[in-house]
Design an enzyme around this catalytic site. Structure first.
Site, mmCIF file in Angstrom:
data_model
loop_
_atom_site.group_PDB
_atom_site.id
_atom_site.type_symbol
_atom_site.label_atom_id
_atom_site.label_comp_id
_atom_site.label_asym_id
_atom_site.label_seq_id
_atom_site.Cartn_x
_atom_site.Cartn_y
_atom_site.Cartn_z
ATOM 1 N N ASP A 132 -11.903 -28.254 -34.781
ATOM 2 C CA ASP A 132 -11.723 -29.094 -33.604
ATOM 3 C C ASP A 132 -13.138 -29.388 -33.083
ATOM 4 O O ASP A 132 -14.100 -28.744 -33.523
ATOM 5 C CB ASP A 132 -10.898 -28.298 -32.580
ATOM 6 C CG ASP A 132 -10.876 -28.951 -31.219
ATOM 7 O OD1 ASP A 132 -10.504 -30.133 -31.141
ATOM 8 O OD2 ASP A 132 -11.237 -28.276 -30.220
ATOM 9 N N ASP B 178 -14.025 -30.835 -29.335
ATOM 10 C CA ASP B 178 -14.260 -30.668 -27.894
ATOM 11 C C ASP B 178 -13.998 -29.237 -27.438
ATOM 12 O O ASP B 178 -12.903 -28.706 -27.627
ATOM 13 C CB ASP B 178 -13.379 -31.641 -27.102
ATOM 14 C CG ASP B 178 -13.786 -33.077 -27.360
ATOM 15 O OD1 ASP B 178 -14.884 -33.446 -26.929
ATOM 16 O OD2 ASP B 178 -13.013 -33.815 -28.007
#
Ligand code: MG
Length: 227
Positions: free
Chosen positions: A13, A15
């Site tokens: 991922d 963020d």
């Protein structure tokens, strides 16, 4: 001790996991909420983390009862984020791990709910580093029909590896609960590195939860150890 299955492929991922952009999202959303005398809470943040922009905009508007349409909300946030995102920083331990796995030729990919457009803003200062993740899937990818906690993004991201690995041989790194649920729904093991305020009892399905990426030991998943 929990049993970890060996993996061959890794998905990240972005963020709040690779970049400190979750802190910047919080600053932006607090700013907009305060204009209407409302408070953007950590509970609300946890709910919307990992969602597509139109999805989180709609949820924030609804929860805080803001007098804005989704498009108006996004126009306002875009102004704030255009200034904040290019200044974002790489999270502790991330560079060491990704450079290590890259050196050992472990196939790695990015699976972010961010659109390609916001991705470009966020990596302004980190162009070379993000080249170490050759396979990239964005929230704006036409094959990603549903956002996290649905498994779509991780299945699409895994399918981009030339070896077409089975889900159980992919390891996901996530900071959000929606992302952990998405990875588990995709049939993958998931290492969670959440915000320190996150209540870990809410994520029993995470394979492993760490305080920081600096604490990750690749050998427990059959990946080359640091030396
Ligand atoms: Mg995240």
């Amino acid at each position: 001790m929990a049993y970890f299955k060996p993996v061959t492929h890794v998905l990240f991922d972005m963020d709040g996991l690779l970049l400190n952009t979750e802190d910047l999202y919080t600053i932006g959303f607090e700013n907009i909420a305060s204009r209407y005398g409302k408070k953007f809470t950590f509970e609300l943040k946890c709910k919307i983390m990992g969602q597509h922009s139109r999805e989180f905009a709609g949820n924030i508007i609804k929860e805080l009862d803001l007098p804005l349409t989704v498009d108006e909300f996004l126009v306002e946030t875009r102004k704030i984020f255009a200034e904040l995102f290019p200044q974002c920083k790489i999270m502790p331990g991330v560079e060491k791990l990704i450079k290590h796995l890259s050196k050992h030729k472990i196939p790695m990919g990015l699976a972010t709910s961010s659109s390609k457009e916001t991705y470009d803003m966020k990596i302004t200062r980190h162009q070379e580093f993000f080249k170490l993740l050759p396979y990239k899937t964005y929230g704006s990818d036409p094959d990603v029909h549903r956002g996290k906690p649905n498994p779509d993004i991780f299945l699409v991201a895994a399918a981009k590896f030339p070896q077409k690995p089975a889900p159980e041989t992919c390891l996901v790194f996530e900071d959000s609960l929606n992302g952990v649920k998405a990875a588990v729904a995709a049939g993958m093991q998931v290492v969670m590195v959440p915000d320190p305020r996150f209540d870990r009892s809410l994520a029993p399905q995470a394979t492993l939860i760490l305080d920081s990426m600096e604490d990750f030991r690749p050998e427990i998943f059959g990946l080359p150890r640091f030396y």
